[in-house]
Design a protein around this motif. Sequence first.
Motif, PDB file in Angstrom:
ATOM      1  N   GLY A  20      35.500  43.849  29.847  1.00  0.00           N
ATOM      2  CA  GLY A  20      36.729  44.655  29.797  1.00  0.00           C
ATOM      3  C   GLY A  20      37.081  45.349  31.089  1.00  0.00           C
ATOM      4  N   LEU A  21      36.795  44.694  32.210  1.00  0.00           N
ATOM      5  CA  LEU A  21      37.078  45.317  33.518  1.00  0.00           C
ATOM      6  C   LEU A  21      38.589  45.449  33.734  1.00  0.00           C
ATOM      7  CD1 LEU A  21      36.320  46.234  36.415  1.00  0.00           C
ATOM      8  CD2 LEU A  21      36.305  43.814  37.052  1.00  0.00           C
ATOM      9  N   THR A  22      39.016  46.666  34.017  1.00  0.00           N
ATOM     10  CA  THR A  22      40.436  46.946  34.250  1.00  0.00           C
ATOM     11  C   THR A  22      40.581  47.854  35.462  1.00  0.00           C
ATOM     12  OG1 THR A  22      40.929  46.779  31.894  1.00  0.00           O
ATOM     13  CG2 THR A  22      42.524  47.950  33.227  1.00  0.00           C
ATOM     14  N   LYS A  23      41.519  47.491  36.318  1.00  0.00           N
ATOM     15  CA  LYS A  23      41.795  48.337  37.481  1.00  0.00           C
ATOM     16  C   LYS A  23      43.292  48.287  37.767  1.00  0.00           C
ATOM     17  CE  LYS A  23      41.168  50.715  41.257  1.00  0.00           C
ATOM     18  NZ  LYS A  23      40.787  52.135  41.197  1.00  0.00           N
ATOM     19  N   GLN A  24      43.898  49.446  37.813  1.00  0.00           N
ATOM     20  CA  GLN A  24      45.350  49.529  38.008  1.00  0.00           C
ATOM     21  C   GLN A  24      45.659  49.999  39.426  1.00  0.00           C
ATOM     22  OE1 GLN A  24      47.903  49.288  35.293  1.00  0.00           O
ATOM     23  NE2 GLN A  24      49.256  49.184  37.081  1.00  0.00           N
ATOM     24  N   TYR A  25      46.492  49.242  40.121  1.00  0.00           N
ATOM     25  CA  TYR A  25      47.036  49.654  41.414  1.00  0.00           C
ATOM     26  C   TYR A  25      48.549  49.839  41.239  1.00  0.00           C
ATOM     27  CZ  TYR A  25      42.672  48.163  43.647  1.00  0.00           C
ATOM     28  OH  TYR A  25      41.365  48.030  44.014  1.00  0.00           O
ATOM     29  N   PRO A  26      49.209  50.454  42.223  1.00  0.00           N
ATOM     30  CA  PRO A  26      50.662  50.637  42.058  1.00  0.00           C
ATOM     31  C   PRO A  26      51.403  49.312  41.836  1.00  0.00           C
ATOM     32  CG  PRO A  26      49.868  52.007  43.849  1.00  0.00           C
ATOM     33  CD  PRO A  26      48.704  51.185  43.405  1.00  0.00           C
ATOM     34  N   GLU A  27      50.993  48.247  42.526  1.00  0.00           N
ATOM     35  CA  GLU A  27      51.750  46.994  42.406  1.00  0.00           C
ATOM     36  C   GLU A  27      50.939  45.850  41.819  1.00  0.00           C
ATOM     37  OE1 GLU A  27      53.239  46.239  46.298  1.00  0.00           O
ATOM     38  OE2 GLU A  27      54.801  47.755  46.137  1.00  0.00           O
ATOM     39  N   PHE A  28      49.778  46.152  41.316  1.00  0.00           N
ATOM     40  CA  PHE A  28      48.924  45.085  40.781  1.00  0.00           C
ATOM     41  C   PHE A  28      47.959  45.691  39.770  1.00  0.00           C
ATOM     42  CE2 PHE A  28      44.731  43.000  41.082  1.00  0.00           C
ATOM     43  CZ  PHE A  28      45.078  41.746  40.614  1.00  0.00           C
ATOM     44  N   ALA A  29      47.664  44.918  38.750  1.00  0.00           N
ATOM     45  CA  ALA A  29      46.677  45.400  37.773  1.00  0.00           C
ATOM     46  C   ALA A  29      45.730  44.268  37.397  1.00  0.00           C
ATOM     47  CB  ALA A  29      47.395  45.901  36.528  1.00  0.00           C
ATOM     48  N   LEU A  30      44.468  44.592  37.394  1.00  0.00           N
ATOM     49  CA  LEU A  30      43.450  43.662  36.900  1.00  0.00           C
ATOM     50  C   LEU A  30      43.165  44.090  35.465  1.00  0.00           C
ATOM     51  CD1 LEU A  30      41.552  41.418  38.100  1.00  0.00           C
ATOM     52  CD2 LEU A  30      39.848  43.199  38.370  1.00  0.00           C
ATOM     53  N   ARG A  31      43.290  43.142  34.517  1.00  0.00           N
ATOM     54  CA  ARG A  31      43.219  43.554  33.116  1.00  0.00           C
ATOM     55  C   ARG A  31      42.154  42.798  32.340  1.00  0.00           C
ATOM     56  NH1 ARG A  31      47.929  46.413  32.429  1.00  0.00           N
ATOM     57  NH2 ARG A  31      49.625  45.772  33.774  1.00  0.00           N
ATOM     58  N   ASP A  32      41.280  43.548  31.753  1.00  0.00           N
ATOM     59  CA  ASP A  32      40.382  43.048  30.720  1.00  0.00           C
ATOM     60  C   ASP A  32      39.620  41.779  31.128  1.00  0.00           C
ATOM     61  OD1 ASP A  32      39.214  43.352  28.285  1.00  0.00           O
ATOM     62  OD2 ASP A  32      40.700  42.167  27.196  1.00  0.00           O
ATOM     63  N   ILE A  33      38.947  41.857  32.255  1.00  0.00           N
ATOM     64  CA  ILE A  33      38.137  40.722  32.730  1.00  0.00           C
ATOM     65  C   ILE A  33      36.751  40.822  32.098  1.00  0.00           C
ATOM     66  CG2 ILE A  33      37.162  39.580  34.758  1.00  0.00           C
ATOM     67  CD1 ILE A  33      40.199  39.496  34.752  1.00  0.00           C
ATOM     68  N   SER A  34      36.288  39.719  31.516  1.00  0.00           N
ATOM     69  CA  SER A  34      34.963  39.712  30.873  1.00  0.00           C
ATOM     70  C   SER A  34      34.271  38.379  31.156  1.00  0.00           C
ATOM     71  CB  SER A  34      35.090  39.888  29.359  1.00  0.00           C
ATOM     72  OG  SER A  34      35.695  41.117  29.039  1.00  0.00           O
ATOM     73  N   PHE A  35      33.057  38.451  31.626  1.00  0.00           N
ATOM     74  CA  PHE A  35      32.273  37.229  31.824  1.00  0.00           C
ATOM     75  C   PHE A  35      30.798  37.592  31.991  1.00  0.00           C
ATOM     76  CE2 PHE A  35      33.593  38.640  36.043  1.00  0.00           C
ATOM     77  CZ  PHE A  35      32.455  38.506  36.814  1.00  0.00           C
ATOM     78  N   GLN A  36      29.962  36.583  31.910  1.00  0.00           N
ATOM     79  CA  GLN A  36      28.532  36.763  32.157  1.00  0.00           C
ATOM     80  C   GLN A  36      28.051  35.629  33.061  1.00  0.00           C
ATOM     81  OE1 GLN A  36      28.976  35.605  28.565  1.00  0.00           O
ATOM     82  NE2 GLN A  36      30.233  37.427  28.459  1.00  0.00           N
ATOM     83  N   LEU A  37      27.064  35.943  33.872  1.00  0.00           N
ATOM     84  CA  LEU A  37      26.448  34.909  34.703  1.00  0.00           C
ATOM     85  C   LEU A  37      24.939  34.937  34.464  1.00  0.00           C
ATOM     86  CD1 LEU A  37      26.443  32.745  36.876  1.00  0.00           C
ATOM     87  CD2 LEU A  37      26.457  34.539  38.599  1.00  0.00           C
ATOM     88  N   PRO A  38      24.416  33.952  33.733  1.00  0.00           N
ATOM     89  CA  PRO A  38      22.970  33.928  33.493  1.00  0.00           C
ATOM     90  C   PRO A  38      22.194  33.484  34.731  1.00  0.00           C
ATOM     91  CG  PRO A  38      24.189  32.510  31.949  1.00  0.00           C
ATOM     92  CD  PRO A  38      25.109  32.858  33.062  1.00  0.00           C
ATOM     93  N   ALA A  39      20.920  33.817  34.765  1.00  0.00           N
ATOM     94  CA  ALA A  39      20.061  33.390  35.871  1.00  0.00           C
ATOM     95  C   ALA A  39      19.972  31.870  35.864  1.00  0.00           C
ATOM     96  CB  ALA A  39      18.678  34.004  35.720  1.00  0.00           C
ATOM     97  N   GLY A  40      20.038  31.286  37.056  1.00  0.00           N
ATOM     98  CA  GLY A  40      19.872  29.838  37.172  1.00  0.00           C
ATOM     99  C   GLY A  40      21.171  29.063  37.182  1.00  0.00           C
ATOM    100  N   TYR A  41      22.293  29.772  37.304  1.00  0.00           N
ATOM    101  CA  TYR A  41      23.587  29.080  37.246  1.00  0.00           C
ATOM    102  C   TYR A  41      24.503  29.488  38.406  1.00  0.00           C
ATOM    103  CZ  TYR A  41      22.269  27.658  32.565  1.00  0.00           C
ATOM    104  OH  TYR A  41      21.616  27.093  31.503  1.00  0.00           O
ATOM    105  N   ILE A  42      25.467  28.632  38.634  1.00  0.00           N
ATOM    106  CA  ILE A  42      26.510  28.937  39.617  1.00  0.00           C
ATOM    107  C   ILE A  42      27.823  29.124  38.856  1.00  0.00           C
ATOM    108  CG2 ILE A  42      27.874  28.045  41.555  1.00  0.00           C
ATOM    109  CD1 ILE A  42      25.413  26.483  42.461  1.00  0.00           C
ATOM    110  N   MET A  43      28.503  30.210  39.183  1.00  0.00           N
ATOM    111  CA  MET A  43      29.794  30.457  38.544  1.00  0.00           C
ATOM    112  C   MET A  43      30.882  30.516  39.601  1.00  0.00           C
ATOM    113  SD  MET A  43      30.953  33.593  36.156  1.00  0.00           S
ATOM    114  CE  MET A  43      32.329  34.344  36.945  1.00  0.00           C
ATOM    115  N   GLY A  44      31.957  29.796  39.371  1.00  0.00           N
ATOM    116  CA  GLY A  44      33.077  29.820  40.296  1.00  0.00           C
ATOM    117  C   GLY A  44      34.201  30.675  39.754  1.00  0.00           C
ATOM    118  N   MET A  45      34.830  31.386  40.675  1.00  0.00           N
ATOM    119  CA  MET A  45      35.979  32.196  40.279  1.00  0.00           C
ATOM    120  C   MET A  45      37.190  31.593  40.984  1.00  0.00           C
ATOM    121  SD  MET A  45      35.933  36.306  40.006  1.00  0.00           S
ATOM    122  CE  MET A  45      35.304  36.553  41.590  1.00  0.00           C
TER     123      MET A  45
END
Lengths: 300, 222
Positions: A20-45
């Motif tokens: 549920g990561l949320t961050k509000q800026y005046p002209e941009f908002a990051l809303r409700d980001i949720s993910f997990q990265l287990p050991a032994g894996y590569i995750m791309g964004m």
Amino acid sequence: MSMNEVNSDVAEENLITVTGLTKQYPEFALRDISFQLPAGYIMGMIGPNGAGKTTTIKALLDMVRPDSGQLTLLGGTTPAARVACRDDLGVQLDGSIYPDTWRVKQVAAALAPFFPQWDAALFADLCQDMAIPQKTKYKDMSRGTQVKLQLAAALAHHPRLLVLDEPTAGLDPLARDELLTRLQDFIADGQHSVLLSTHLTADLERIADYVLYIRDGRQQFFGHVDDLLGAYVLVKGGPADLTPALQAAVIGLRRYGEGFTGLLPAAAGDDLPATVVTEPITLEELMIYFGRGAHDAQRN
Amino acid sequence: MHNAIKMMVLDCRAASNRNSIVYLFLVIDVLAVILFLTPVGDDSLFISFGALLGGTAMTLIVPFMAAAQRGLDALYALLPLRRRDIVNGHYLFGGLVAVSMGLNVMLLVGIMLLLQPSILTPEWLSRVIRFALMSPAMLLMMAAVEYPLLLRFGFDRAPQLVLLPLIGAGVGTGYLVSTGLQGIDLVSPQGVLAGTIVAVVVIAVFVVSLLLGRRLYERRSL
């Protein structure tokens, strides 16, 4: 499988958990980001410029304070706890982070006192392997070499987790291939993980286990790469094949003279007329069609 | 404290300051000694004082300028340092610069006394002590005013906001200390008391500024 869900049968330790990561800026908002990265894996964004990838990384590194949400990095759930485990974290950021006049030697001298596990011999080997010139000032290095120097420093203290922001930017194909191989080696023992943000989805298809797609600050999907690629098909057909029902179901519909293309959930692909062709999708196509779908939705 | 010292060293490295401030002092000291051997005489000490103060004042903000130009705040964020350690390191750097200036003035005085012991009179000594006390006081006050602004906004976002109070704090402190100590024999017990009061006030302001700087940097997005 749900678009925002990772295989639930994994019992590995998560090196990163974001809820549920949320961050509000005046002209941009990051809303409700949720993910997990287990050991032994590569995750791309992945995601277009300004989508919120770097903001997500900055939140993980406590460079920005989230408005809400929980972040767990290497077991640390508070900023102080996350700072305490920096020795187990290697980071490469998009952009300059060293003074202009520093050379390889100065980078090592400056960073070594901060990391108890700093391995001077490994750093020297990495610099040699990556052909980083010893006597060139940081400001005179190419963009790709600056990235390599950051990577060498990130790896030199034997981290468990690598967080890389656009690590392939500015790298030539050979250097990119070497980097991807290095990252695969890094996670091979099942104890290490990599989170990387990139525009080059072909690279991710080769090495990533999980992918997080962010667009306009919103999470479009998160899951295993194979599951995601298996969950959708690319459909192509003539103008007569595009029934209203199909048109409603297709994501990111693209019409042209001879017909149409678009993305369709794989399950829906079974009932299509024989004249409609279905093909497996690539990560890049997934990103483009999801992006187009969001764009169309906004226009409508 | 250990982390703050490491951060201060990193500030010195980042600003290439370890060398540049040494070169600055060296050049001004050599010029002052050359002038001392000319008819200008011991007034060269007070002329060089102005040059030293100006150069050292700029050195105070060099780490913040370097951070703005090269994104060093991001580098600091990757290190196993709490934000308060980073701020403590910056203030230690400021303190080190101020003390270095005071020590350099003492070194210059020592060289001049060696070259011409006859210049040592009670009046001259009192004047030298006034300058030696004033220079770290001015620099610490400059840092105390500037650092919270730099920590909150960064040099890139507000260079004017940074430079004007820097000059104001320096000139103001110099004037207050100078007039406050006017007519006081600094070698007497009364002078020692006055000097101690100045030192305590300046250090208190510096510490309050440090606490404010910590709070401001804690909230800043990097």
